[in-house]
Every structure is written in structure tokens, then in C-alpha cells.
Design an enzyme around this catalytic site. Structure first.
Site, PDB file in Angstrom:
ATOM      1  N   ASN A 169       0.738  -1.144  -0.651  1.00  0.00           N
ATOM      2  CA  ASN A 169      -0.248  -0.034  -0.003  1.00  0.00           C
ATOM      3  C   ASN A 169       0.867   0.985  -0.106  1.00  0.00           C
ATOM      4  O   ASN A 169      -0.014   1.976  -0.231  1.00  0.00           O
ATOM      5  CB  ASN A 169      -0.831  -0.057   1.171  1.00  0.00           C
ATOM      6  CG  ASN A 169       0.026   0.041   2.622  1.00  0.00           C
ATOM      7  OD1 ASN A 169       0.345  -1.098   2.560  1.00  0.00           O
ATOM      8  ND2 ASN A 169      -0.578   0.448   3.406  1.00  0.00           N
ATOM      9  N   CYS A 192      -3.083   5.365   7.263  1.00  0.00           N
ATOM     10  CA  CYS A 192      -3.377   4.676   8.894  1.00  0.00           C
ATOM     11  C   CYS A 192      -2.506   4.609   9.400  1.00  0.00           C
ATOM     12  O   CYS A 192      -2.955   4.697  10.737  1.00  0.00           O
ATOM     13  CB  CYS A 192      -3.500   3.249   8.793  1.00  0.00           C
ATOM     14  SG  CYS A 192      -4.994   2.301   7.396  1.00  0.00           S
TER      15      CYS A 192
END
Lengths: 375, 375
Positions: free
Chosen positions: A147, A323
Site C-alpha cells: 500500500n 492508517c
């Protein structure tokens, strides 16, 4: 605004919004209810599971809908371990925090945990993963697309060999970044569990899935409650989000074959507009990559002012994972890659809604921003 | 269709749908992203926490958004226990499965678990709960309104006394059935943690919350991942659902003072239309109740054909909890109450969208259905 943070989340496709609408109005019933409206909602949940499962190939897969990719990863990791049998768990050092955090928890519970180090190119060697697995290994978890830097990991090769050598070892793949972007049937053909997330493929937030191959050992629920999702994931199903996930999966399947050439064209337009900048160079491009995801290495220029300056020019990009963005600590991926302290990485992640013109403008904007900041 | 299954789930209020809409379109960003759209989403999540917390009184509360009530209950129960300290956990025998199941899990982990038996009237004695708590008790979990039979439990009295005697014992209340229906400030004034669910108050599915009183010990996360929700609940926030939860909480606060007389009128209209039926009598009405929730005891008539016959007359009702409806086993609540084998319970749960005319029709329909089936 030109939105190029599609690895963090994607805009809802208008057809997805249309698929959700009836379940946000008349079709509001609880999918566990015995009456007609409840049965209709349950039938829709079952129907939505089909295109979602199809993203991962023929399986056959049991679809366990969760609140998102993080919960699906946690279910795959924590749910596959039995306390008291202190055995090995293998993963890599560049996984998502929802893999690494839960693998670390298994370590605290007595598992021997191995985090395979990445190659300098930002992937891992299949052989290194295969060699880390022994007969005592209960679980292997490998991400497909990273990611933060957009590299692909050798899932197919590693998992095929691991399952051939150790059929009872469970293999889990976090395919959040690649599902709907790459055909996965071959990649996942020896895998027991797969994590997917709707909001990374123009579906809604609030829906993810853990696919469990039929015949593989099912995970233990993370917590208990009602009988929903075959008893594996309790709680009232998020019916509208699941409807949207099904629609997003169906749309992704329709566009997946045209995605690769479009992403190539987008990446080329961006690179051309950016030009050669010693302070900002495309990185981790030696091996296969997530289509449309460009990682750029910044040398002597920190990422955060670049991101803000790009936003001032109406281009939304990011660094690392959303995140962890509020933490000031450096990304564990860049740490594992041994990036020097004066280097940073930003990511540009396009989608099928992005145009060549968007990418040209974004490349030009970044060129100007780097010229300003790298002085 | 007359929908009277509002204890299972409620229709989305049109204003809630309007509050969600922008976050399902332009405002789609990840609330963890550092860029402007991400910061806007994060600010909305923070803003939505205010009316949600206000449902439970002044607190001050830290709001941990979850995927729903089940996850919030699991977080409150499992997250409050530390393995290795085998200590007492007290709850009641008529809690939601997401309480009982997770308390049972604590039992398997070494806790001594006590499930206080209900009174014949379908509540529990505050003294019985208080007496079950000793100095070793780490956690007490009490529901406020029972989801199957609509009774209220003596939360205020029990919790005040428990906290006075044992300040370090954590007290958790599942207020899913009463939040937005009853003012809770006094009820919850000695409580450490409260579970709420958006879709029980005309908000969306996919959003619940565990409120944690500031200063009380925070629960351990159920699983690990990113830094969202103060690190207590990882995973990309379900931004549209949280926006809807905030709007639903705000609306509930506006209508709560007028709800009690409306629900009284609705219940009276239903009772009058139903008339006296020996095979179908209002039950568990000796003490305080969830407004608008009518439990009916069926004698010699099983619930399922009644529910289907009502649906054929365009009235949606239910028996017991939707979370267990697919199981053929009898509800644990009716078991705990010692209901004879030839008796069953159905529930009629109104909302502020229900009209007196709806309730009159529903009462007449049930009267006719019982006449048909009780022969």
C-alpha cells in the site's frame, strides 16, 4: 481537485451509490429477521457475495463480510491461531499494520513469528518466504500489493510452493490493493484466505471481506454475538455497504481488462510531465507493480510540505499509509527498506476515473513544487 | 406495510440520509489522510461524536466508533479483561448474545462468571446484581432495555451501589435499546462504558459506539491495525455511517421529550384494538419498559406462523432477537424466564414514525390472526 490518493480510499462509483440506495431507504430491514423484508436483505447479502468472491478466482470461497480490510486481516491472522500450540507464523516486514500488529500479538501469545525482510527493490524473495516456513508453521500471511510503495509480492510462486511442501499450513493473502485492479485467479490459486476491502475499489467504507476457501480450516471469530455470517462474524450485517461492495466488485470485473493499458498511459503522462528531477525520482519500479500506483523517492525534501504544496495546486497525493499518517514515526515499510534519513517516499495512486490530463497536470505541479522546495 | 420491528432495526430518517450524502460523494476521503479532504472527514468524525456522547449524559465520554453494537459490546467485555488475573465478571442471564457470548469467552479464559437470573417479571433485582459483585470483580455488564421483551433493568440503582462499594470494578451498560428513546444522563451517571448502535435510532447500519468515561480504564483493542479511534479501534472509519450516527443522535435528542407520550398513545391504540385474547396477552408489564416495545405472550400458538400471518396482513413484527432468528433453538431469554414449552413471545416495537392508525390496524390484524390460529 485532482484526487490521486486512491491507495488510501476511492470515490464511490455512481452505480455503486445507486446499488446502495434502496437498502438505505425501503430495504432497511435487518438481514437476520425472519419476515419478508429481512429475507430479501439476506438474499441480497448472499447475492453480493458472488461478485466479491469472483474477484479472487473460482475458489470456491466462503465470503465472510466484515467492517473492512483491517478487521478481515485481523480475523485471518488471530482467527487462525490456537493458543497453547506455540508454532511459527511467517509474514513480511512490509505488510499493513493490521497484519504486523496482529502477528505481533500472536508472538505475545507464544507463536514464533518471522518477518521476512524486503529486497532493496521493495518486494520480497519468494525463496526467502518459502524457506522461512517449516513443518510447525501454522500460518503464512503475504500481502499482494504494497500500500505504501506499490510493489507486488511473489504471492503465486511462494504460496504454491508453501502449500506443496506444507499442506496444513494456512496461507492468507492481503489483496486489498490489487483486488479489482489485477486478475487474481492464478495468483490466489493455492491460498486459503484472502482479504478484500470495498472502499479501495470505488465501493463504500464499512465493508470488507475475508474469503475462506471451502475445505480450508475456518477462522475462529474475533468475538462472539449472533449467528450472522455463518457464525464467523457476528453483528447486524451492514446491508447497504454490502450491496455497494457487490456492485463495486461487479464493476471492477467489467473494467479490469482495460485497466492495465489505461494505467500505463496515466503513469507515462505523469512521468513525462514530471521530467528528470534529482530530488524526486520514481522508485521501486524494478519488478511488477500495482497498476496506477507511482512511488517517488524524495531526496533532501521531506514529504509533508510536498503534499501540502501539491494540495495548494489542487492535487491530492499522500505519503505512506493513511492508517499511520497521524503518527510522527517513520513508516515501518521505509524503515524495513533502510531508506536513509534524508529520504522520503510519496505516492501517486490513480484510478479508472483519472484522466491523462489529470496526470499531466499532477506531474507538472510536482515538478514545480520540487523546484520550489529543493532549492 | 406497517413496520413494527423497530427493536431489530429502524428505517433511516430522511435527515440522516441527507447528512450522509455528502460523505458518500465528494467527501469520500480517508479520515486518516493528512490532506485537506482527509482532515475535513476527521473533523466530521469528531463533530459526530458530540451528539452521540450526549445521548448518555454529560460523561465526559470518549467516543470509540465501532461497526455496531455487537462490536462495541465485545470491545467493552473482552477489552476490559486481563488474562492471568482470573477474577469475577458479573452479568445477567437475559443480555444480548454479544454480551453473553463474550462473557462466556472470559470464563474460558479463567474468569469466574456469574449470570444473575431474571425475575419472573422479566427484569433483574438490583440487589441480586449488587450482591453478586465482590472485591475481585473486574467487570459488570448490565443491559438497560431488553431487546426481546422490552423490560428495563435497574441500571442506575445497581451501578451506583456497585461503584460506591467497588470503585475499581468496571461497569458496562448495553444501552442499544434505550438510547434515543429515554433520557439516560441519570441512568448512566455511575457507569464506565456504554454501548450504542446507530441503526436502532433511525441511523445507518455499520456504526455503533463504545463510550468510555474519561478517567475510567480504557479497553484493550479487540485487534490491532492503524491508529484510528485513539488506537482503541483500528480500521478506516466508516465516515458516511458516522455522519449518519451523529445526525440520528441529534434528531433523537430533539424528539426524546415527546417520545414517551407518543409511545403511550401508540401502545394504548394497539392494546385496545387487540382486545382480550387468552391466547395472546401483553406480558412483562409490571415494571418500567422501553417506550413503544410491547411483548405479547402466546399460549398454545407458536410465534412463527403468527409472524408470517401478520406479514400476510402487511404488518411486520418479530419474535425474540433478530440476531438468533435463524437458529431453531429457543431464545435464551425465554429459557431464563422459565417460559413453559407451549408458550412463546412476540414483540411489537414502534418508532416515532409509527402512527396511532398503524397501531390500531396492527392490533386488529393480530386479533384476527390469533382467532384463526388459536382454534
Amino acid at each position: 481537485m485532482i484526487y490521486l490518493d486512491n491507495a488510501a480510499t476511492t470515490p464511490l462509483h455512481p452505480e455503486v451509490a445507486r446499488a446502495m440506495a434502496p437498502w438505505l431507504s425501503e430495504g432497511f430491514a435487518n438481514a437476520s429477521s425472519l419476515h419478508g423484508p429481512g429475507v430479501e436483505a439476506a438474499a441480497m447479502v448472499d447475492a453480493a457475495a458472488l461478485p466479491v468472491a469472483a474477484l479472487a478466482g473460482p475458489g470456491p470461497w466462503e465470503v465472510v463480510f466484515t467492517s473492512g480490510g483491517t478487521e478481515a486481516n485481523a480475523l485471518g491472522i488471530l482467527g487462525s491461531f490456537r493458543r497453547g500450540r506455540a508454532r511459527r507464523v511467517v509474514t513480511t516486514a512490509i505488510e499493513h499494520p493490521s497484519i504486523l500488529g496482529n502477528v505481533a500479538r500472536l508472538g505475545e501469545m507464544g507463536a514464533e513469528t518471522i518477518r521476512v525482510a524486503p529486497t532493496p527493490a521493495g518486494s520480497v524473495d519468494a525463496a526467502a518466504v518459502i524457506d522461512a516456513v517449516d513443518a510447525s508453521t501454522v500460518l503464512v500471511s503475504l500481502m499482494h500489493g504494497n500500500n505504501e510503495i506499490g510493489t507486488l509480492l511473489p504471492v503465486e510462486e511462494a504460496c504454491r510452493e508453501i502449500k506443496a511442501r506444507h499442506p496444513s499450513t494456512l496461507v492468507h493473502v492481503d489483496a486489498v490493493q490489487t483486488a479489482g485492479r489485477l486478475p487474481l485467479a492464478t495468483t490466489l490459486s493455492s491460498v486459503d484466505m484472502v482479504t478484500l476491502s470495498a472502499h479501495k475499489m470505488h465501493g463504500p467504507k464499512g465493508a470488507g471481506a475475508l474469503l475462506v476457501r471451502r475445505g480450508s480450516r475456518r477462522p475462529t471469530p474475533l468475538y462472539r454475538g449472533g449467528d450472522q455470517q455463518a457464525g464467523i462474524r457476528p453483528g447486524t450485517e451492514n446491508v447497504p455497504a454490502i450491496a455497494g461492495f457487490g456492485a463495486a466488485a461487479r464493476l471492477a470485473a467489467q473494467t479490469i481488462s482495460s485497466l492495465a493499458p489505461l494505467m500505463q498511459a496515466l503513469e507515462a503522462a505523469f512521468m513525462e510531465a514530471l521530467g528528470e528531477r534529482p530530488a524526486c525520482t520514481p522508485a521501486f519500479r524494478e519488478g511488477p507493480r500495482v497498476p496506477g500506483h507511482i512511488a517517488l523517492r524524495l531526496i533532501g525534501v521531506p514529504a509533508e510540505p510536498v503534499i501540502h504544496a501539491m494540495e495548494a495546486r489542487s492535487v491530492i497525493i499522500s505519503s505512506g499509509s493513511a492508517c499511520h499518517s497521524r503518527s510522527s514515526a517513520r513508516s515501518h515499510v521505509l524503515e524495513a527498506l533502510g531508506l536513509p534519513a534524508d529520504e522520503d517516499v510519496i505516492r501517486i495512486a490513480a484510478s479508472h476515473e483519472t484522466t491523462v490530463e489529470d496526470m499531466r497536470k499532477a506531474g507538472e505541479a510536482l515538478r514545480a513544487v520540487i523546484s520550489d522546495l529543493a532549492r
